[in-house]
Design a protein around this motif. Structure first.
Motif: not given
Ligand SMILES: *[C@@H]1O[C@H](CO)[C@@H](O)[C@H](O)[C@H]1NC(C)=O
Length: 317
Positions: A52-53, A67
Motif C-alpha cells: 500500500v505504501q 494498509g
Molecule cells: C494509514 O492512514 C494514513 C492516513 O491517511 C496514511 O497516510 C497511511 O499511509 C496509512 N498507512 C498504511 C500502512 O497504509
C-alpha cells in the motif's frame, strides 16, 4: 490452583499466566509452532503495508484503510504472542500487575479498533458501490483521515473505563490465571470481592460494541449485495463480489470467534475451550487476514508481485 504464592499479603504484585500447561517437550513444540505463526503473521501483514505504501495505484481510500488494518493486526498480535512465547520457555510464567493490565488494555483496545476498521471498510464499500457517483465527493482525504484517526483511537478511549474499573478491584488471593493472556473474565474471578457493577459495565461495553459494529457491517454489506445483484455488467458484478467476499471472510472469522467467546455466557465454557476460541481471534485471524486479501485480490497480488519481484510469468493468474 496451588501456585498462589502471595496469599499472605494483602495485594497481588504479579500474576501467573499458565498458558497451555503441559510437559516441557510440549512447551517447546508450542513455542516452535507459535513462533512460526507469529513470523508468518508479521510477514504477511508487513507485505500488505509495504504494497500500500509503495504502489501508487493502491493510494485509494480502500487500500489505505487496508494498509492501516494490517498495521493494526501487527500491533494486535504483538500485544499477546511475544509474551506467550516467552512464557513457553519460562518456568515462573509470571507477569507483573502493571504489565498484565497494560496487556489487557492494549489487547482489547486494538481489538475494538479492529471492529471499528471493519466498520469503516464496510462503510467505504457501501459508498463506493451503492453511490459510485457521489463517492469521490464524499470520501475526501479529510474524511478518510478522520475515520482512520477515529479507528486507531476509538478503542483506547472506549476501553479506558472497563480497564480502570477492573484494575481497581481488590486482588488479594490466588494469582494464577489459567489463560495465555490477561483476560478480564479470569481476572475478575480472581478478585476477592465480587463486584457485580464492574462485571455488568464490562459486559455491557462488550455487548454494545459487538452488536453495534456487527449490525453496522451486516447492513452495509447487505445493501452492497443488493446493489451488486442489480448491476448490469458481469465484470463489475464479479469484481464487487470478490472484494466483498474477502471483507466478509475477515468479518466472519473475527466476529464468529469473539461472539462465541463473549456473548454466550463466557464462564459457561470449559477453560480449555475458552483458550482455544481465544486463539482464533488473537492469533489465527491476524494470520489469515493478509492471506484472504492477497489471494482474492488481483490488484493486491499485482502490487505484491511487483514489489517482491516474482514476475516469472509462470504464476500469472
Ligand atoms: C494509514 O492512514 C494514513 C492516513 O491517511 C496514511 O497516510 C497511511 O499511509 C496509512 N498507512 C498504511 C500502512 O497504509
Amino acid at each position: 490452583m496451588n501456585v498462589s504464592s502471595t496469599e499472605t499479603t494483602n495485594s497481588v504484585s504479579h500474576f501467573i499466566l499458565l498458558g497451555f500447561p503441559s510437559s516441557p517437550e510440549m512447551q517447546l513444540l508450542y513455542f516452535g509452532l507459535f513462533s512460526v505463526v507469529y513470523t508468518l503473521t508479521l510477514m504477511g501483514n508487513t507485505a500488505i503495508v509495504c504494497a500500500v505504501q509503495l504502489d501508487r495505484r493502491l493510494h485509494t481510500p480502500m487500500y489505505i484503510f487496508l494498509g492501516n488494518f494490517s498495521l493494526l493486526e501487527i500491533c494486535y498480535v504483538t500485544t499477546t504472542v511475544p509474551n506467550m512465547l516467552a512464557n513457553f520457555l519460562s518456568t515462573s510464567k509470571s507477569i507483573s500487575f502493571v504489565n498484565c493490565f497494560t496487556q489487557f488494555y492494549f489487547f482489547f483496545s486494538f481489538g475494538y479498533d479492529e471492529g471499528f476498521f471493519l466498520c469503516i471498510m464496510a462503510f467505504d464499500r457501501y459508498l463506493a458501490i451503492c453511490h459510485p457517483l457521489h463517492y469521490p465527493r464524499i470520501m475526501t482525504k479529510q474524511l478518510y483521515t478522520g475515520l482512520i484517526i477515529f479507528g486507531w483511537s476509538g478503542g483506547f478511549l472506549l476501553f479506558l473505563t472497563p480497564v480502570v474499573l477492573i484494575s481497581q478491584l481488590p486482588y488479594c488471593g490466588p494469582n494464577t490465571i489459567n489463560h495465555f493472556l490477561c483476560d478480564p473474565v479470569p481476572l475478575m474471578m480472581l478478585s476477592c470481592s465480587e463486584d457485580a457493577i464492574t462485571q455488568l459495565i464490562y459486559s455491557t461495553f462488550n455487548a454494545i460494541f459487538m452488536i453495534g459494529t456487527f449490525l453496522f457491517i451486516l447492513c452495509s454489506y447487505a445493501l452492497v449485495i443488493l446493489t451488486v445483484l442489480w448491476m448490469p455488467s458481469q465484470a463489475g458484478k464479479r469484481k464487487a463480489f470478490s472484494t466483498c467476499a474477502s471483507h466478509l471472510a475477515v468479518v466472519t472469522l473475527f466476529y464468529g470467534s469473539i461472539m462465541v467467546m463473549y456473548v454466550s455466557p463466557g464462564s459457561g465454557h470449559p477453560v480449555k475451550i475458552q483458550k482455544f476460541i481465544a486463539l482464533f481471534y488473537s492469533v489465527i485471524t491476524p494470520l489469515c487476514n493478509p492471506l484472504i486479501y492477497s489471494l482474492r485480490n488481483k490488484e493486491m497480488k499485482n502490487a505484491l508481485r511487483k514489489i517482491f519481484g516474482t514476475e516469472h510469468g509462470v504464476h500469472k493468474v
